[in-house]
Design a protein around this motif. Structure first.
Motif, PDB file in Angstrom:
ATOM      1  N   HIS A  80      50.319  40.480  30.910  1.00 40.22           N
ATOM      2  CA  HIS A  80      49.125  40.940  31.489  1.00 40.22           C
ATOM      3  C   HIS A  80      49.018  40.121  32.809  1.00 40.22           C
ATOM      4  O   HIS A  80      48.282  39.268  33.035  1.00 40.22           O
ATOM      5  CB  HIS A  80      48.011  40.365  30.518  1.00 40.22           C
ATOM      6  N   PRO A  81      49.644  40.781  33.888  1.00 39.93           N
ATOM      7  CA  PRO A  81      49.809  40.178  35.128  1.00 39.93           C
ATOM      8  C   PRO A  81      48.501  40.075  35.936  1.00 39.93           C
ATOM      9  O   PRO A  81      48.492  39.715  36.818  1.00 39.93           O
ATOM     10  CB  PRO A  81      50.650  40.831  35.956  1.00 39.93           C
ATOM     11  N   ASP A  82      47.339  41.002  35.386  1.00 34.88           N
ATOM     12  CA  ASP A  82      46.210  40.784  35.939  1.00 34.88           C
ATOM     13  C   ASP A  82      45.241  39.621  35.637  1.00 34.88           C
ATOM     14  O   ASP A  82      44.287  39.573  36.485  1.00 34.88           O
ATOM     15  CB  ASP A  82      45.305  42.225  35.598  1.00 34.88           C
ATOM     16  N   ILE A  83      45.542  38.921  34.816  1.00 33.35           N
ATOM     17  CA  ILE A  83      44.578  37.845  34.461  1.00 33.35           C
ATOM     18  C   ILE A  83      44.604  36.814  35.099  1.00 33.35           C
ATOM     19  O   ILE A  83      43.307  36.323  35.621  1.00 33.35           O
ATOM     20  CB  ILE A  83      44.925  37.191  32.925  1.00 33.35           C
ATOM     21  N   VAL A  84      45.536  36.188  35.795  1.00 37.50           N
ATOM     22  CA  VAL A  84      45.807  34.926  36.686  1.00 37.50           C
ATOM     23  C   VAL A  84      45.009  35.485  37.846  1.00 37.50           C
ATOM     24  O   VAL A  84      44.176  34.487  38.540  1.00 37.50           O
ATOM     25  CB  VAL A  84      46.931  34.305  36.860  1.00 37.50           C
ATOM     26  N   PRO A  85      45.280  36.698  38.491  1.00 39.47           N
ATOM     27  CA  PRO A  85      44.689  36.840  39.841  1.00 39.47           C
ATOM     28  C   PRO A  85      42.918  36.982  39.682  1.00 39.47           C
ATOM     29  O   PRO A  85      42.416  36.814  40.599  1.00 39.47           O
ATOM     30  CB  PRO A  85      45.350  37.925  40.146  1.00 39.47           C
ATOM     31  N   ARG A  86      42.572  37.343  38.722  1.00 42.37           N
ATOM     32  CA  ARG A  86      41.164  37.677  38.225  1.00 42.37           C
ATOM     33  C   ARG A  86      40.582  36.317  38.366  1.00 42.37           C
ATOM     34  O   ARG A  86      39.349  35.969  38.404  1.00 42.37           O
ATOM     35  CB  ARG A  86      40.827  38.167  37.106  1.00 42.37           C
ATOM     36  N   PHE A 121      51.764  31.748  41.496  1.00 39.54           N
ATOM     37  CA  PHE A 121      50.602  30.930  41.710  1.00 39.54           C
ATOM     38  C   PHE A 121      50.408  30.894  43.329  1.00 39.54           C
ATOM     39  O   PHE A 121      49.488  30.817  43.799  1.00 39.54           O
ATOM     40  CB  PHE A 121      50.540  29.545  41.082  1.00 39.54           C
ATOM     41  N   ILE A 122      51.365  30.290  43.981  1.00 39.31           N
ATOM     42  CA  ILE A 122      51.434  29.964  45.626  1.00 39.31           C
ATOM     43  C   ILE A 122      51.204  31.513  46.238  1.00 39.31           C
ATOM     44  O   ILE A 122      50.372  31.444  46.986  1.00 39.31           O
ATOM     45  CB  ILE A 122      52.573  29.420  45.846  1.00 39.31           C
ATOM     46  N   ARG A 123      51.866  32.472  45.522  1.00 43.23           N
ATOM     47  CA  ARG A 123      51.460  33.943  46.151  1.00 43.23           C
ATOM     48  C   ARG A 123      50.168  34.366  46.158  1.00 43.23           C
ATOM     49  O   ARG A 123      49.712  34.975  47.029  1.00 43.23           O
ATOM     50  CB  ARG A 123      52.686  34.881  45.509  1.00 43.23           C
ATOM     51  N   VAL A 124      49.716  34.168  44.744  1.00 45.22           N
ATOM     52  CA  VAL A 124      48.335  34.643  44.433  1.00 45.22           C
ATOM     53  C   VAL A 124      47.358  34.134  45.203  1.00 45.22           C
ATOM     54  O   VAL A 124      46.197  34.721  45.546  1.00 45.22           O
ATOM     55  CB  VAL A 124      48.263  34.609  42.850  1.00 45.22           C
ATOM     56  N   THR A 125      47.462  32.854  45.330  1.00 44.65           N
ATOM     57  CA  THR A 125      46.352  31.910  45.959  1.00 44.65           C
ATOM     58  C   THR A 125      46.846  32.022  47.689  1.00 44.65           C
ATOM     59  O   THR A 125      45.668  31.559  48.390  1.00 44.65           O
ATOM     60  CB  THR A 125      46.491  30.588  45.701  1.00 44.65           C
TER      61      THR A 125
END
Length: 213
Positions: A80-86, A121-125
């Motif tokens: 569920h790769p959508d959870i962290v970016p939300r 995490f570094i990419r998403v942030t």
């Protein structure tokens, strides 16, 4: 030139604790447990290893079960790769602070997060520009008997380099690594208490690090 050694979770990011809570509760439901982590408990547990969440909420279960549930959380996050970016965001003033430091000094991340997660995490942030390959180091500390330490990683990085001073920034005792000629900054979000540990400074605004620039 100085070296700034950053922790990631709870320091350069905010919001990931909500992703951890969502995944934990969905896995508990999936596995048939009629229990969940509420916001207050999540607030208390954040920063611990994932299996320790299950030690807290399912104390009657075995260590093997706790570790199996941790592994399921890891797989669930991948599925569920959508959870962290939300949930996750760069911390307040993180980018401007990192940009100022980059003008004159070196900086790296050392995290207890496994490397593939840390890269994500570094990419998403949006912090990849500050921590390219060779500047971010993940340690898989989610196993009970992990052997690598932040101090060892730092010493390996420093082995062939010289710096005027070292500054470490993090939100836990594990981040306050004992290095020579080092200033240790303990950070805490506005809504969280400072953790008990040996630190030179306690700050709630990342821009206070700029006194070292």
């Amino acid at each position: 030139m100085k070296l700034f050694i950053w922790d990631f979770h709870g320091t350069l990011e905010k919001g990931n604790e909500h992703a951890v809570r969502e995944i934990t509760n969905r896995v508990l439901e999936e596995k048939g447990y009629n229990r969940s982590i509420d916001e207050k408990t999540n607030h208390h547990l954040y920063g611990k290893k994932w299996y320790e969440y299950f030690v807290h909420v399912l104390p009657e279960e075995s260590e093997e079960t706790h570790l199996q549930l941790q592994e399921r959380c890891i797989a669930f996050q991948v599925e569920h790769p959508d959870i962290v970016p939300r949930h996750i965001r760069p911390n307040d003033h993180a980018k401007e602070t990192l940009a100022e430091i980059r003008k004159k000094h070196d900086q790296i991340i050392i995290s207890h997060t496994p490397q593939k997660w840390l890269d994500m995490f570094i990419r998403v942030t949006g912090l990849m520009e500050f921590f390219p390959a060779g500047k971010c180091f993940g340690i898989d500390a989610h196993q009970p008997n992990f052997t690598r330490s932040k101090e060892e990683i730092a010493e390996e990085y420093l082995a062939d380099k010289e710096f005027e001073k070292i500054i470490v920034i993090g939100d836990s005792p594990h981040d306050m690594i004992p290095l020579e000629n080092c200033a240790r900054y303990l950070y805490a979000h506005e809504d969280k208490p400072f953790k008990e540990c040996d630190a030179d400074y306690r700050i709630r605004d990342l821009r206070e690090i700029l006194r070292e620039v």
